[in-house]
Design a protein around this motif. Structure first.
Motif, PDB file in Angstrom:
ATOM      1  N   PHE A 117       0.826  -1.217   0.000  1.00  0.00           N
ATOM      2  CA  PHE A 117       0.000   0.000   0.000  1.00  0.00           C
ATOM      3  C   PHE A 117       0.863   1.271   0.000  1.00  0.00           C
ATOM      4  N   GLY A 118       2.089   1.160  -0.489  1.00  0.00           N
ATOM      5  CA  GLY A 118       2.975   2.325  -0.563  1.00  0.00           C
ATOM      6  C   GLY A 118       3.727   2.623   0.728  1.00  0.00           C
ATOM      7  N   ASN A 119       3.623   1.708   1.690  1.00  0.00           N
ATOM      8  CA  ASN A 119       4.255   1.890   3.000  1.00  0.00           C
ATOM      9  C   ASN A 119       5.684   1.331   2.981  1.00  0.00           C
ATOM     10  N   PRO A 120       6.703   2.152   3.290  1.00  0.00           N
ATOM     11  CA  PRO A 120       8.087   1.695   3.133  1.00  0.00           C
ATOM     12  C   PRO A 120       8.435   0.462   3.970  1.00  0.00           C
ATOM     13  N   CYS A 121       9.100  -0.489   3.335  1.00  0.00           N
ATOM     14  CA  CYS A 121       9.691  -1.621   4.062  1.00  0.00           C
ATOM     15  C   CYS A 121      10.814  -1.108   4.958  1.00  0.00           C
ATOM     16  N   LYS A 122      11.339  -1.998   5.782  1.00  0.00           N
ATOM     17  CA  LYS A 122      12.506  -1.625   6.606  1.00  0.00           C
ATOM     18  C   LYS A 122      13.738  -1.626   5.707  1.00  0.00           C
ATOM     19  N   VAL A 123      13.891  -0.557   4.960  1.00  0.00           N
ATOM     20  CA  VAL A 123      14.893  -0.538   3.879  1.00  0.00           C
ATOM     21  C   VAL A 123      16.330  -0.662   4.393  1.00  0.00           C
ATOM     22  N   ASP A 124      16.614  -0.083   5.555  1.00  0.00           N
ATOM     23  CA  ASP A 124      17.991  -0.162   6.073  1.00  0.00           C
ATOM     24  C   ASP A 124      18.340  -1.584   6.486  1.00  0.00           C
ATOM     25  N   GLN A 125      17.395  -2.212   7.183  1.00  0.00           N
ATOM     26  CA  GLN A 125      17.617  -3.587   7.637  1.00  0.00           C
ATOM     27  C   GLN A 125      17.763  -4.532   6.433  1.00  0.00           C
ATOM     28  N   ILE A 126      16.936  -4.317   5.443  1.00  0.00           N
ATOM     29  CA  ILE A 126      16.984  -5.163   4.247  1.00  0.00           C
ATOM     30  C   ILE A 126      18.292  -4.947   3.490  1.00  0.00           C
ATOM     31  N   HIS A 143       2.808  -0.036  -5.691  1.00  0.00           N
ATOM     32  CA  HIS A 143       1.879   0.923  -5.057  1.00  0.00           C
ATOM     33  C   HIS A 143       2.544   2.257  -4.726  1.00  0.00           C
ATOM     34  N   CYS A 144       3.787   2.453  -5.149  1.00  0.00           N
ATOM     35  CA  CYS A 144       4.600   3.510  -4.529  1.00  0.00           C
ATOM     36  C   CYS A 144       4.737   4.783  -5.333  1.00  0.00           C
ATOM     37  N   PHE A 145       3.948   4.957  -6.362  1.00  0.00           N
ATOM     38  CA  PHE A 145       4.057   6.209  -7.095  1.00  0.00           C
ATOM     39  C   PHE A 145       3.774   7.345  -6.121  1.00  0.00           C
ATOM     40  N   ALA A 146       4.700   8.287  -6.014  1.00  0.00           N
ATOM     41  CA  ALA A 146       4.550   9.463  -5.136  1.00  0.00           C
ATOM     42  C   ALA A 146       4.671   9.161  -3.645  1.00  0.00           C
ATOM     43  N   LEU A 165       1.776   0.573 -13.612  1.00  0.00           N
ATOM     44  CA  LEU A 165       1.009   1.741 -14.064  1.00  0.00           C
ATOM     45  C   LEU A 165      -0.324   1.270 -14.638  1.00  0.00           C
ATOM     46  N   HIS A 166      -0.882   0.252 -13.993  1.00  0.00           N
ATOM     47  CA  HIS A 166      -2.190  -0.278 -14.380  1.00  0.00           C
ATOM     48  C   HIS A 166      -3.285   0.725 -14.010  1.00  0.00           C
ATOM     49  N   ALA A 167      -4.400   0.655 -14.736  1.00  0.00           N
ATOM     50  CA  ALA A 167      -5.495   1.615 -14.556  1.00  0.00           C
ATOM     51  C   ALA A 167      -6.006   1.712 -13.117  1.00  0.00           C
ATOM     52  N   THR A 168      -5.830   0.669 -12.314  1.00  0.00           N
ATOM     53  CA  THR A 168      -6.303   0.722 -10.925  1.00  0.00           C
ATOM     54  C   THR A 168      -5.317   1.418  -9.998  1.00  0.00           C
ATOM     55  N   LYS A 169      -4.145   1.730 -10.502  1.00  0.00           N
ATOM     56  CA  LYS A 169      -3.126   2.345  -9.644  1.00  0.00           C
ATOM     57  C   LYS A 169      -3.271   3.872  -9.638  1.00  0.00           C
ATOM     58  N   LEU A 170      -2.626   4.489  -8.672  1.00  0.00           N
ATOM     59  CA  LEU A 170      -2.754   5.940  -8.465  1.00  0.00           C
ATOM     60  C   LEU A 170      -2.375   6.753  -9.703  1.00  0.00           C
ATOM     61  N   PHE A 171      -1.283   6.388 -10.331  1.00  0.00           N
ATOM     62  CA  PHE A 171      -0.894   6.995 -11.606  1.00  0.00           C
ATOM     63  C   PHE A 171      -0.839   5.883 -12.638  1.00  0.00           C
ATOM     64  N   HIS A 172      -1.416   6.107 -13.835  1.00  0.00           N
ATOM     65  CA  HIS A 172      -1.496   4.970 -14.745  1.00  0.00           C
ATOM     66  C   HIS A 172      -1.370   5.351 -16.216  1.00  0.00           C
ATOM     67  N   THR A 173      -1.105   4.316 -17.013  1.00  0.00           N
ATOM     68  CA  THR A 173      -1.046   4.443 -18.477  1.00  0.00           C
ATOM     69  C   THR A 173      -1.998   3.408 -19.098  1.00  0.00           C
ATOM     70  N   VAL A 174      -3.087   3.075 -18.431  1.00  0.00           N
ATOM     71  CA  VAL A 174      -4.033   1.980 -18.725  1.00  0.00           C
ATOM     72  C   VAL A 174      -3.385   0.647 -18.345  1.00  0.00           C
ATOM     73  N   GLU A 175      -2.460   0.171 -19.184  1.00  0.00           N
ATOM     74  CA  GLU A 175      -1.560  -0.911 -18.808  1.00  0.00           C
ATOM     75  C   GLU A 175      -0.161  -0.326 -18.900  1.00  0.00           C
ATOM     76  N   GLY A 176       0.682  -0.686 -17.959  1.00  0.00           N
ATOM     77  CA  GLY A 176       2.039  -0.167 -18.038  1.00  0.00           C
ATOM     78  C   GLY A 176       2.797  -0.435 -16.764  1.00  0.00           C
ATOM     79  N   GLY A 177       4.084  -0.162 -16.820  1.00  0.00           N
ATOM     80  CA  GLY A 177       4.928  -0.354 -15.655  1.00  0.00           C
ATOM     81  C   GLY A 177       6.234   0.379 -15.855  1.00  0.00           C
TER      82      GLY A 177
END
Ligand SMILES: *Cc1c(COP(=O)(O)O)cnc(C)c1O
Length: 352
Positions: A117-126, A143-146, A165-177
């Protein structure tokens, strides 16, 4: 809509429909600037973005999370990559690096965590684990656009991060990534992979695939991009409004400090699955659609190579319900929805 039609007319006037056309270039540049990233490659969808990344890094054995969309472990298994699940943290819903044993860390060559849901993982630990065990880190950042972490885009972490960048995502190109690489050499390699492995002379240098973004898709991206500031600000506002109205009665995903939520989703955590089922049925009566995102926990299916059960993921998966969240939603809608949620919960809790 008008803007899109105009862009489509331009595409036909130029007669250049795909293969690194001007709209694909313009969208790449706009996104690089907006996200503050350098090596961004647009591709056909978020699933193939992951698969191209696996090929770039030669992944054969990977550890990922079962609390995600089917595309995450599916992209691994479909490439014959051996997959094991690690359990999640009950607060953040993200892969918990502490649940990975030393043996598994030695076995794997890559980690594929999801910023859920766009929530950062424990990036330092990883990052530290990856360095110690020489693992590549490919973030499924669908889920992390913006989404921002410590004042920069969350897409800056890991050896690469992939967007849907699928249409259901916050920012999209219809289909895309898109794939955002840390290193230029990986980016250059991926650029050939998405075009059949052809070199500059159009001769196959190695085996690739076709994962290019067309001009039609890029044109849609450019149109949506015109509204991106409104979309992100409005969604964050809606997200905060939901939280302020519901915090006494439901649980929320825990977000770390120094994080800017992008309001991509509105998940709530309920006490148990019966309460969730009651509430979603209750809301249906008022034409309020909810989604069980992600359900079921993917370790429970026996579809992917991993057989280990992830009990925390199963428990969270049974209790998370996503409430309506989209850019056309108004504050009044949110007030109305929250009113019905509270009614439904009261009704359930008084009768059990
Ligand atoms: C949407 C999604 C994907 C897949 O993206 P597509 O563009 O639909 O292929 C991958 N991972 C997660 C977590 C997603 O939500």
């Amino acid at each position: 809509m008008d803007l899109y039609q105009q862009k489509i007319a331009d595409i036909f006037a130029r007669n250049r429909l795909t293969n690194s056309g001007p709209y694909e270039k313009a969208l790449t540049e706009a996104l690089q600037k907006y996200l503050g990233v350098e090596y961004l490659l647009l591709v056909a969808n978020g699933t193939v973005a992951l698969q191209v990344a696996y090929q770039v890094f030669g992944v054969k054995k990977a550890i990922t999370t079962p609390f995600t969309f089917a595309a995450t472990p599916g992209s691994l298994s479909s490439q014959n990559i051996e997959t094991r699940f690690a359990d999640i943290c009950p607060k953040t819903f993200n892969l918990d690096p502490q649940t990975i044993s030393n043996k598994e860390l030695q076995w794997a060559d890559a980690l594929v965590p999801v910023h859920v849901f766009g929530n950062p993982c424990k990036v330092d630990q990883i990052d530290a684990l990856a360095k110690k065990h020489q693992l590549k880190v490919i973030y499924d950042a669908a889920h992390c656009f913006a989404s921002k972490y410590r004042n920069k885009s969350l897409l800056n972490f890991g050896d690469c991060a992939t967007l849907s960048l699928h249409a259901t995502k916050l920012f999209h190109t219809v289909e895309g990534g898109a794939i955002i690489f840390k290193r230029k050499s990986d980016y250059e390699n991926a650029k050939k992979i998405i075009n059949f492995g052809l070199n500059i002379e159009q001769i196959p240098e190695f085996i690739g695939t076709n994962a290019k973004m067309s001009e039609m898709h890029a044109a849609m991206g450019l149109c949506v991009f015109e509204h991106i500031d409104y979309i992100t600000a409005h969604r964050s506002g809606l997200f905060n409004r939901y939280q302020s109205l519901l915090y006494k009665d439901v649980g929320f995903q825990h977000w770390p400090e120094h994080t800017v939520s992008n309001g991509a989703y509105m998940p709530i955590l309920l006490k148990n699955e019966l309460e969730l089922l009651y509430l979603s049925k209750w809301l249906e009566k008022f034409d309020i659609q909810t989604r069980r995102y992600f359900y079921p926990s993917l370790d429970s299916l026996g579809l992917y190579s991993s057989k280990v059960e992830s009990s925390v993921s199963q428990s969270v998966s049974n209790r998370v319900l996503c409430l309506p969240m989209y850019s056309d939603l108004s504050y009044d809608d949110v007030d109305y929805i929250c009113g019905r949620v509270l009614d439904g919960l009261n009704d359930y809790r008084q009768n059990t």
